[in-house]
Scaffold this motif. Structure first.
Motif, PDB file in Angstrom:
ATOM      1  N   TYR A  31       0.818  -0.875  -0.238  1.00 42.17           N
ATOM      2  CA  TYR A  31       0.050  -0.218  -0.234  1.00 42.17           C
ATOM      3  C   TYR A  31       0.730   1.165  -0.354  1.00 42.17           C
ATOM      4  CZ  TYR A  31      -2.965  -3.369   1.822  1.00 42.17           C
ATOM      5  OH  TYR A  31      -4.687  -5.066   1.302  1.00 42.17           O
ATOM      6  N   PHE A  49      -3.016   4.261  -2.672  1.00 42.59           N
ATOM      7  CA  PHE A  49      -3.097   3.396  -4.065  1.00 42.59           C
ATOM      8  C   PHE A  49      -2.613   1.667  -3.364  1.00 42.59           C
ATOM      9  CE2 PHE A  49      -1.390   3.263  -8.409  1.00 42.59           C
ATOM     10  CZ  PHE A  49      -0.916   2.890  -8.958  1.00 42.59           C
ATOM     11  N   TYR A  50      -3.293   0.950  -4.415  1.00 40.90           N
ATOM     12  CA  TYR A  50      -3.064  -0.481  -4.050  1.00 40.90           C
ATOM     13  C   TYR A  50      -3.499  -1.229  -5.642  1.00 40.90           C
ATOM     14  CZ  TYR A  50      -4.360  -5.070  -2.349  1.00 40.90           C
ATOM     15  OH  TYR A  50      -4.295  -6.333  -1.861  1.00 40.90           O
ATOM     16  N   ASN A  51      -2.950  -1.591  -5.678  1.00 46.23           N
ATOM     17  CA  ASN A  51      -3.124  -3.090  -6.756  1.00 46.23           C
ATOM     18  C   ASN A  51      -2.783  -2.502  -7.809  1.00 46.23           C
ATOM     19  OD1 ASN A  51      -3.840  -5.734  -7.208  1.00 46.23           O
ATOM     20  ND2 ASN A  51      -5.414  -5.246  -7.385  1.00 46.23           N
ATOM     21  N   ASN A  52      -1.958  -1.409  -8.325  1.00 44.93           N
ATOM     22  CA  ASN A  52      -1.773  -0.579  -9.466  1.00 44.93           C
ATOM     23  C   ASN A  52      -3.004   0.583  -9.721  1.00 44.93           C
ATOM     24  OD1 ASN A  52       0.707  -1.314 -10.139  1.00 44.93           O
ATOM     25  ND2 ASN A  52       0.257  -3.030 -11.037  1.00 44.93           N
ATOM     26  N   GLU A  53      -3.644   0.793  -8.994  1.00 47.76           N
ATOM     27  CA  GLU A  53      -5.088   1.862  -9.035  1.00 47.76           C
ATOM     28  C   GLU A  53      -5.330   2.398  -7.544  1.00 47.76           C
ATOM     29  OE1 GLU A  53      -7.809  -0.883 -10.379  1.00 47.76           O
ATOM     30  OE2 GLU A  53      -9.061  -0.905  -7.796  1.00 47.76           O
ATOM     31  N   ILE A  54      -5.665   3.940  -7.678  1.00 49.20           N
ATOM     32  CA  ILE A  54      -6.123   4.426  -6.755  1.00 49.20           C
ATOM     33  C   ILE A  54      -7.204   3.395  -5.746  1.00 49.20           C
ATOM     34  CG2 ILE A  54      -7.248   6.380  -6.367  1.00 49.20           C
ATOM     35  CD1 ILE A  54      -5.279   7.926  -8.307  1.00 49.20           C
ATOM     36  N   SER A  55      -6.967   3.956  -4.672  1.00 51.46           N
ATOM     37  CA  SER A  55      -7.825   3.272  -3.612  1.00 51.46           C
ATOM     38  C   SER A  55      -8.562   4.587  -2.776  1.00 51.46           C
ATOM     39  CB  SER A  55      -7.138   2.810  -2.328  1.00 51.46           C
ATOM     40  OG  SER A  55      -6.487   1.800  -3.013  1.00 51.46           O
ATOM     41  N   LYS A  57      -8.647   8.260  -3.132  1.00 52.56           N
ATOM     42  CA  LYS A  57      -8.156  10.454  -3.592  1.00 52.56           C
ATOM     43  C   LYS A  57      -9.156  11.709  -2.113  1.00 52.56           C
ATOM     44  CE  LYS A  57     -10.187  11.220  -7.727  1.00 52.56           C
ATOM     45  NZ  LYS A  57     -10.292  11.277  -8.994  1.00 52.56           N
ATOM     46  N   SER A  66      -1.653  12.765  -9.808  1.00 56.42           N
ATOM     47  CA  SER A  66      -1.355  11.947 -10.586  1.00 56.42           C
ATOM     48  C   SER A  66      -0.612  10.767 -10.455  1.00 56.42           C
ATOM     49  CB  SER A  66      -1.349  11.737 -12.224  1.00 56.42           C
ATOM     50  OG  SER A  66       0.197  12.169 -13.151  1.00 56.42           O
ATOM     51  N   GLU A  68       1.076   7.032 -10.148  1.00 59.08           N
ATOM     52  CA  GLU A  68       2.148   6.016 -11.126  1.00 59.08           C
ATOM     53  C   GLU A  68       3.097   5.321 -10.709  1.00 59.08           C
ATOM     54  OE1 GLU A  68       2.931   6.382 -16.059  1.00 59.08           O
ATOM     55  OE2 GLU A  68       3.945   7.234 -14.469  1.00 59.08           O
ATOM     56  N   ARG A  69       2.673   3.869 -10.316  1.00 62.79           N
ATOM     57  CA  ARG A  69       3.440   3.010 -10.501  1.00 62.79           C
ATOM     58  C   ARG A  69       4.477   2.247 -11.234  1.00 62.79           C
ATOM     59  NH1 ARG A  69       5.924   0.153  -6.177  1.00 62.79           N
ATOM     60  NH2 ARG A  69       6.247  -1.491  -5.756  1.00 62.79           N
TER      61      ARG A  69
END
Lengths: 112, 115
Positions: A31, A49-55, A57, A66, A68-69
């Motif tokens: 996380y 951000f978790y699992n490649n998406e915003i949880s 904001k 924005s 990014e990972r």
């Protein structure tokens, strides 16, 4: 002991310019978060951000922001067109499935 | 909505004396509670947390905190203060329901330990 790292430590930019703040979270964490602290004020949540998406904001995290990972280690925060009021200390944090979050040393962003 | 209050902007203590930094919280469900410390030009360092179990939790550098559900408080304590404890201390709360939940911070209390 593993720790969160952030680069650069200080970024100076002109109003309207784009900036990218970089973070390397602790390697086995899942996380990731960005917070900011305007001088003399409290620490405020921006985004998780978790699992490649915003949880989640906050209302601060508008379309100018924005995250990014881009690879397995970095986590970035981009501000597309900086404003004077974006000047703050930006902290990256990461956590495993435990409760506590571990924070980096911060990037001081100064918008002139 | 969750919130955290730190009623004291500054706490001054003589070295060797006990210290207390106060915190009260407001959450709708079960809270996860934290204390973080910030030294000058440094990030936030995790000190301790309360999730469940014993109301007295022990953390780093000899600090401890007492969870009091009836008073909705989570005061930070140390039996004997050191000059090196001088820093900015933040109480914080997080929802227990999601591992991705944000942390809500209090406004911070500046702790000053005089020799």
């Amino acid at each position: 002991e593993p720790e969160v790292t952030q680069t650069p430590s200080h970024q100076v930019t002109q109003m309207g310019q784009e900036v990218i703040l970089r973070c390397v979270p602790i390697s086995n964490h899942l996380y990731f978060y960005w917070y900011r602290q305007i001088l003399g004020q409290k620490v405020e949540f921006l985004v998780s951000f978790y699992n490649n998406e915003i949880s989640e904001k906050s209302e601060i995290f508008d379309d100018q922001f924005s995250v990014e990972r881009p690879d397995g280690s970095n986590f970035t925060l981009k501000i597309r067109s900086t404003k004077l009021e974006d000047s703050a200390m930006y902290f990256c944090a990461s956590s495993s499935r435990g409760a506590e979050q571990y924070f980096g040393p911060g990037t001081r962003l100064t918008v002139t | 909505a969750q919130s955290v209050a730190q009623p004291e902007d500054q706490v001054n203590v003589a070295e060797g004396n006990p210290l207390t930094v106060k915190c009260t919280y407001s959450v709708s469900g079960n809270p996860y509670l934290f204390w973080y410390v910030q030294y000058p030009n440094r990030g936030l360092q995790f000190l301790l947390k309360y999730i469940t179990g014993d109301n007295l939790v022990k953390g780093s550098y000899g600090f401890e905190a007492e969870f009091n559900k009836s008073q909705t408080s989570f005061h930070l304590k140390k039996p004997s203060a050191l000059v090196s404890d001088s820093a900015l201390y933040f109480c914080a709360v997080r929802d227990a329901w999601s591992s991705a939940s944000k942390i809500i911070f209090g406004s911070g209390t500046r702790l000053s330990i005089r020799p």
